[in-house]
Design a protein around this motif. Structure first.
Motif, mmCIF file in Angstrom:
data_model
loop_
_atom_site.group_PDB
_atom_site.id
_atom_site.type_symbol
_atom_site.label_atom_id
_atom_site.label_comp_id
_atom_site.label_asym_id
_atom_site.label_seq_id
_atom_site.Cartn_x
_atom_site.Cartn_y
_atom_site.Cartn_z
ATOM 1 N N LYS A 154 37.843 -40.279 -7.220
ATOM 2 C CA LYS A 154 39.563 -41.045 -7.329
ATOM 3 C C LYS A 154 39.777 -42.306 -6.459
ATOM 4 C CE LYS A 154 40.797 -37.670 -9.947
ATOM 5 N NZ LYS A 154 42.168 -35.880 -10.265
ATOM 6 N N PHE A 155 39.206 -42.700 -5.234
ATOM 7 C CA PHE A 155 39.891 -43.571 -3.926
ATOM 8 C C PHE A 155 38.031 -44.839 -4.065
ATOM 9 C CE2 PHE A 155 41.431 -39.527 -2.600
ATOM 10 C CZ PHE A 155 42.424 -39.835 -1.589
ATOM 11 N N LEU A 172 44.197 -45.592 -4.776
ATOM 12 C CA LEU A 172 44.435 -43.870 -5.462
ATOM 13 C C LEU A 172 44.346 -44.400 -6.934
ATOM 14 C CD1 LEU A 172 43.659 -40.457 -5.279
ATOM 15 C CD2 LEU A 172 45.657 -40.888 -5.065
ATOM 16 N N LEU A 209 45.079 -41.048 -9.299
ATOM 17 C CA LEU A 209 44.798 -40.614 -9.296
ATOM 18 C C LEU A 209 44.843 -39.902 -11.469
ATOM 19 C CD1 LEU A 209 45.763 -38.292 -8.504
ATOM 20 C CD2 LEU A 209 47.967 -38.344 -9.072
ATOM 21 N N SER A 210 45.520 -40.848 -11.634
ATOM 22 C CA SER A 210 45.371 -40.160 -13.808
ATOM 23 C C SER A 210 45.644 -42.146 -13.897
ATOM 24 C CB SER A 210 46.403 -39.398 -13.886
ATOM 25 O OG SER A 210 47.409 -40.195 -13.969
ATOM 26 N N PHE A 258 48.085 -45.517 -6.939
ATOM 27 C CA PHE A 258 48.509 -45.926 -5.030
ATOM 28 C C PHE A 258 47.483 -46.624 -4.210
ATOM 29 C CE2 PHE A 258 48.787 -44.401 -1.155
ATOM 30 C CZ PHE A 258 49.844 -44.883 -0.633
#
Lengths: 674, 310
Positions: free
Chosen positions: A389-390, A411, A413-414, A419
């Motif tokens: 995810k990064f 990131l 995340l979803s 972020f």
């Protein structure tokens, strides 16, 4: 060549082409509305007063050269404004699982992909028709085939201020009043492009006071990209090479932070400086891209008559008065270099670049903080890595003295939450002539350290964008007598309480050290600027859209007891009764205590013109903009605007000052798209 | 900006100006005020524990789910139904051993609520602040938590004696949704002070939200107002990327701070490390350890299970 003759020749030329060509529908009207909306979304934070910006060009260029949805890589998709890692990933996953897309509309079937985003990214994508249709095309004669695949885009624009400004009244300007722009692009098969652009600013004499041309090749044999004549280079995160403009901090907290470079771009804008003239080419061998470039370009400079050193390099491209004409293209830069990129589609790309440039004249340092010398060398390294995810990306650039760097972690995340954080460090003795990096000052790559964190979060109640940026200018400069610091944060909340109604609330807080004269000494004082905005957008139907805004700006310097406020209210209407007609109208009331509390207003303009005007003092501004598609391939646009400030005797400053309390501008544009 | 040298100088200056006609008693009181004033500036280097909270830029008023919440928002204590011990130490913030600070905390859950006790020390042999704290938290229907703590705060300055005061903190934590909390905390509600000057112990109001975007990802926001300073906006993100590893990041303004940290969770141990930048003082780091007895799985999972959240 006189303007009349030029028009005549181009008209004949175009007539000939019209009769030869099969008319295609390359650019739909929604494209036009789309550019406007995308720009409005990304560009709402003021970056200063910019006309004819390269930024607009870059978006328009993207729209005109959409990305193939079925062959695009994750990186290529991220070039699209508003496309984040997450959405790109969802699209790629869908393609891997279900095979190629049949049409762009199939994006609606991509699971978890945000519906409101689809609307914004669709115009940047295309899907090649299935094979059987291509076979049927082959039956056409050679000429027809050639014509069917080629397109001609011609744009001609004239903008004229009705009231003469001081420069004209005092006969200081050598030229005529209108600002005239002509651009011709010829394209074949998305692979070849020839472009020519000629432009004159208000007060300039010749119609082609500034002109640029290029021949560009895309994906032809092993040639990935190549441009002969005028081009731009982009590398990594913009420390070493970038277009003269890029998005900076704004209401989208994620998109502007990480850059995706274009390698080589033909230069199609009328920003008169900071481009290269020569040749550049990139070839692709499997996962490696090899690029070389050479440029020998003159640019505007103020040259010391005694020493022959460069005192300053104005980039406004204005050549109206004798002194402005004297500095025209008075220095030359010779630049050459190359880069190698390794691109593994799935997760990693790396690039190294080296270039050298030598200037015809030396730079004269006006203070110890300035650049000196005439020969410069740069070596840079950029990376972009995906791990689950990064996403890690960044660039390091070395100028022989020090290393500037920017590193970004993202990131995803979803599909609802992304972020981002970035750390930038630009040392005081690092200067980059052709870079435009992310930072507090527009593009500057020197004397700054900063940490940015932000996220974009789609919740059930609406979309939240938040960022916090802290920055430091660790060394004193000519303007700042001491090292300065500052920080700012922004919260933007957009939601749709009712289907047709969209509300936007924004708050920005900025605290920054600014130099101020206290007694007789220049000292740094803390300046607090706060901005609040409320906006309503109501779509009555898909034909009529209303928009209202209230914006409040406060500006405070405690140590000198200075508090200034300003506000702006506007009402806006957009009517598009059918595909061929668009009408915009807006009326703005503004009142601010001074220029410090000016409110920037982004407004619609003729296609290709970007207007972000600072409004200050007390007054009214209104405009109407009409765009009419006469025939499928001819569009006419007209803009008329007025600024009225009842309490003043003149508007503007310097040569642009108008000795009246009202100023009007009229603009007319012709777009041919064959 | 070395505060310690500044104030050691101050002490010596005043000791050698004894010949000036000051009564020793007045002199002491005056000096105490001066020093306390210096330290109220220096106190910007002092943040509530532990390392986890600091790496979230202290935005955890509505997260409040480890033993150190005793110092930040005692209401959160009764979210935790296991015994916990924490130690936090920052030996030399910004390279100044004179600013060294350490905290310990102990939590014991009972059927009538959770009780926690702790203490802290700050300073060095010439100047020292210490604090003893006792907190209680009541759990009302697994939705609403009420906390109260009593602090005894003392300051001692070598050769000039010491002084102390009692003060009370109180806080509330409420679950608006299963994954969305609102918390607030008032520190020094009785406005106690040390010496003759007001506000030597600051009165601080903190309010904030915490949202679990996923069970292993929390987003925290808080607004802190110290009676003496401008309000500070704080935010922090905690991501338990795997069971054993937590990543944290945060930022706040006034003063502008960027914080980051990691946590390693293994068996009963949670080892936390944090880093943060201060615009004037630079970069510093600190570490802490928490021992949890009888916790099942990750912290969020254990709490969700205890409070019957989904």
């Amino acid at each position: 060549m006189s303007y009349r003759r030029f028009l005549k020749i181009s008209f004949q030329f175009l007539l000939a082409l019209i009769f030869l060509t099969k008319i295609s529908f390359a650019q739909t009207d929604s494209t036009y509305l789309q550019t406007e909306e995308v720009l409005e979304d990304i560009l709402q934070e003021p970056i200063g007063e910019i006309d004819d910006s390269d930024l607009y060009e870059s978006i328009e260029q993207l729209l005109q050269n959409p990305i193939n949805l079925n062959t695009a890589t994750g990186n290529e998709l991220q070039v699209i404004p508003g496309m984040d890692i997450n959405s790109a990933k969802l699209i790629l996953d869908h393609r891997n699982r279900y095979g190629n897309f049949f049409s762009v509309n199939e994006l609606n079937a991509v699971q978890n992909l945000d519906k409101s985003r689809i609307k914004n990214i669709k115009p940047f994508l295309f899907v090649v028709k299935p094979k059987d249709q291509i076979i049927s095309e082959k039956e056409e004669s050679g000429l027809e085939k050639f014509m069917g695949r080629s397109s001609i885009l011609f744009r001609s624009r004239i903008i004229n201020a009705l009231q003469p400004s001081r420069g004209f009244l005092e006969n200081r300007f050598t030229g005529t009043k209108p600002n005239i722009y002509n651009r011709l692009l010829l394209r074949y098969n998305r692979q070849f492009q020839i472009g020519y652009l000629a432009q004159k600013d208000a007060g300039e004499l010749r119609l082609d006071e500034f002109s640029t041309y290029h021949f560009a090749v895309n994906d032809f044999g092993i040639i990935h990209k190549a441009v002969i004549m005028d081009y731009l280079l982009e590398f990594g995160q913009g420390l070493t090479f970038w277009s003269p403009y890029a998005f900076s901090k704004g209401p989208d907290a994620v998109y502007p932070v990480k850059r995706t470079d274009h390698l080589i771009k033909p230069f199609t804008s009328s920003a008169e400086n900071n481009f290269f003239r020569g040749a550049a080419a990139a070839i692709k061998i499997e996962k490696l891209y090899f690029s070389v470039f050479y440029s020998n370009n003159s640019f505007d400079a103020n040259i010391d008559t005694v020493t022959g050193n460069i005192l300053s390099t104005p980039i406004d491209g204005l050549h109206r008065t004798d002194s402005e004409i004297r500095k025209r293209k008075s220095a030359t830069e010779k630049m050459w270099g190359g880069r190698i990129d390794y691109v593994s589609e799935k997760f990693l790309s790396l690039g190294v670049l080296h270039y050298q440039s030598s200037y015809s004249n030396k730079f004269e340092p006006s203070s110890i903080f300035d650049i000196t010398g005439s020969d410069f060398k740069y070596t840079a390294f950029a990376y972009n890595l995906y791990l689950d995810k990064f996403n890690f990306s960044g660039e390091f650039s070395y100028n022989g003295i020090s290393v500037a760097s920017i590193n970004i972690v993202q990131l995803a995340l979803s599909s609802n939450f992304t972020f981002i954080t970035s750390i930038r460090s630009y040392p005081r003795n690092f200067f980059s002539f052709h870079g435009y990096a992310f930072g507090e000052r527009s593009g500057a790559t020197t004397n700054e350290f900063g940490i940015y964190t932000g996220f974009r979060w789609r919740t059930k109640i609406g979309l939240i964008n938040f960022y916090y940026d802290q920055f430091k200018f660790p060394y004193s400069t000519f303007f700042n007598p001491q090292p300065a610091t500052g920080d700012e944060f922004l919260v933007d909340f957009t939601n749709k309480p009712i289907k047709k109604l969209e509300t936007r609330i924004r708050y920005k807080y900025e605290k920054k050290d600014v130099p101020e004269l206290l007694g007789n000494t220049k000292q740094l004082v803390k300046r607090l600027r706060q901005l609040m905005r409320f906006e309503l957008i109501y779509s009555l139907s898909n034909k009529i859209r209303l928009r209202g805004r209230f914006e409040y700006n406060s500006f405070k310097i405690k140590s000198i007891n200075s508090t200034e406020n300003g506000y702006l209210i506007f009402q806006d209407i957009r009517v598009s009764p059918n595909n061929s007609l668009n009408f915009y109208g807006r009326i703005i009331f503004f009142k601010t205590d001074s220029f410090n509390s000016a409110i920037y207003e982004y407004e619609n303009n003729l296609t290709g013109v970007l207007t972000n005007i600072p409004l200050f003092g007390e007054g009214i501004r209104w405009y109407v903009l009409l765009r009419y598609k006469l025939l499928n391939f001819i569009a006419l646009s007209l803009k008329y605007s007025e600024t009225y400030k009842p309490g003043v005797e003149s508007i503007g400053s310097g040569f642009n000052e108008i000795p009246l309390n009202v100023s009007n501008t009229i603009g007319l544009q012709l777009d041919l798209n064959i | 900006m070395d505060f310690s040298i500044f104030f050691v100088d101050l002490i010596y200056e005043f000791r050698f100006t004894d010949s000036i006609n000051f009564l020793l008693h007045d002199m002491q009181r005056f000096l105490l005020s001066v020093i306390l004033f210096c330290f109220s500036i220096a106190a910007i280097a002092q943040y509530n524990p532990g390392a986890r909270q600091i790496s979230l830029a202290n935005s955890d008023v509505a997260l409040a789910n480890d033993v150190f919440t005793l110092f930040n928002n005692p209401a959160g204590l009764s979210q935790i139904n296991w015994r916990e011990v924490g130690v936090y130490y920052s030996p030399a913030p910004f390279g100044l051993t004179e600013l060294a600070n350490g905290y310990v905390a102990y939590l014991e859950p009972f059927s009538f609520g959770s009780i926690a006790a702790g203490g802290s020390t700050y300073g060095f042999d010439l100047y020292r602040e210490s604090k003893v704290i006792l907190g209680y938290s009541y759990n009302y229907g697994n939705l609403f938590f009420l906390g109260l703590s009593v602090n005894y705060h003392s300051v001692s300055i070598k050769n000039y004696g010491s002084s102390g005061a009692f003060y009370i903190n109180t806080g509330i934590l409420a679950y608006i949704l299963d994954n969305f909390r609102w918390g607030f905390h008032v520190s020094n509600i009785n406005r106690a002070s040390i010496g003759n000057d007001d506000d030597q112990i600051p009165m601080i109001l903190t309010t904030g939200f915490s949202y679990n975007l996923l069970n292993n990802f929390s987003l925290n926001f808080s607004l802190e107002k110290d009676i003496r300073y401008n309000p500070s906006v704080q935010f922090g993100i905690e991501y338990d990327i795997i069971e054993y590893l937590s990543l944290r990041i945060g930022a706040s303004n006034e003063p502008s701070r960027f914080t980051t940290g990691i946590g390693i969770n293994y068996s009963i141990f949670s080892l936390d490390y944090s880093l943060f930048t201060h615009p004037d003082l630079g970069l510093t780091h600190q570490a802490g350890i928490i021992l949890s007895f009888g916790k099942d799985g990750s912290r969020t999972e254990a709490i969700n299970k205890y409070l019957n959240l989904k």
